[in-house]
Write a protein that holds these residues in place. Structure first.
Motif, PDB file in Angstrom:
ATOM      1  N   GLU A   1      -8.915   6.021   7.186  1.00 14.65           N
ATOM      2  CA  GLU A   1      -9.032   7.483   7.171  1.00 14.65           C
ATOM      3  C   GLU A   1     -10.327   7.992   6.284  1.00 14.65           C
ATOM      4  O   GLU A   1     -10.713   9.169   6.571  1.00 14.65           O
TER       5      GLU A   1
ATOM      6  N   ILE B   1      -8.250   4.616  -3.678  1.00 12.81           N
ATOM      7  CA  ILE B   1      -8.080   4.415  -2.364  1.00 12.81           C
ATOM      8  C   ILE B   1      -8.234   2.705  -2.210  1.00 12.81           C
ATOM      9  O   ILE B   1      -7.228   2.105  -1.821  1.00 12.81           O
TER      10      ILE B   1
ATOM     11  N   LYS C   1      -4.304   2.387   6.106  1.00 15.89           N
ATOM     12  CA  LYS C   1      -4.380   3.208   6.951  1.00 15.89           C
ATOM     13  C   LYS C   1      -5.163   4.389   6.265  1.00 15.89           C
ATOM     14  O   LYS C   1      -6.324   5.149   6.587  1.00 15.89           O
ATOM     15  N   ARG C   2      -4.883   4.250   5.040  1.00 16.35           N
ATOM     16  CA  ARG C   2      -5.656   5.351   3.967  1.00 16.35           C
ATOM     17  C   ARG C   2      -7.290   4.709   3.742  1.00 16.35           C
ATOM     18  O   ARG C   2      -8.127   5.891   3.887  1.00 16.35           O
TER      19      ARG C   2
ATOM     20  N   ASN D   1      -1.515   1.564   2.952  1.00 13.12           N
ATOM     21  CA  ASN D   1      -2.762   1.545   2.251  1.00 13.12           C
ATOM     22  C   ASN D   1      -4.142   1.222   3.200  1.00 13.12           C
ATOM     23  O   ASN D   1      -5.205   1.715   2.869  1.00 13.12           O
TER      24      ASN D   1
ATOM     25  N   THR E   1     -12.536   7.742  -3.712  1.00 11.54           N
ATOM     26  CA  THR E   1     -12.576   6.618  -2.868  1.00 11.54           C
ATOM     27  C   THR E   1     -12.299   5.364  -3.365  1.00 11.54           C
ATOM     28  O   THR E   1     -11.611   4.484  -3.032  1.00 11.54           O
TER      29      THR E   1
END
Length: 122
Positions: free
Chosen positions: A37, A19, A33-34, A31, A16
């Motif tokens: 998610e 990300i 969007k990641r 990024n 995490t």
């Protein structure tokens, strides 16, 4: 309560964290969007500015049209007691910290490395 030094939890926080680091270095749509998610629910029109950090993400929900300003730290827990829920149309200011996780302050209890959590609902 939970032990944050558990190997599975350490690996999840590392994943995490990577990300989050990628997003903060380059806050592109991909990024972002990641980041989104990671969350079990993230509504329409949610804006998250750079400087965002969370520990796990899997206990964070965000409603529609909410805005999270720069340098937000969200310490969620890997257990449901540490859930963080941000509703619709919320505005989170710069440098806000939402900390659903803590640990014992008593030195003897603190040696056990146990964490405890309480939910945050906005």
């Amino acid at each position: 309560s939970f032990n944050s030094l558990d190997k599975t939890l350490l690996a999840l926080r590392k994943q995490t964290g990577e990300i989050c680091r990628l997003f903060n270095k380059s806050p592109s749509k991909g990024n972002l969007k990641r980041i989104k998610e990671l969350f079990p629910q993230c509504g329409e029109g949610v804006i998250i500015e750079s400087g965002f950090h969370c520990d796990y993400g899997n206990q964070i929900t965000i409603g529609d049209r909410s805005f999270i300003n720069i340098n937000c730290t969200v310490l969620d827990a890997p257990i449901s007691e540490g859930a963080i829920s941000i509703g619709d149309d919320c505005l989170i200011g710069p440098n806000v910290q939402l900390l659903a996780v803590s640990h014992a302050v008593n030195p003897t209890e603190r040696l056990n490395k146990e964490n405890f959590a309480a939910p945050i609902i906005i």
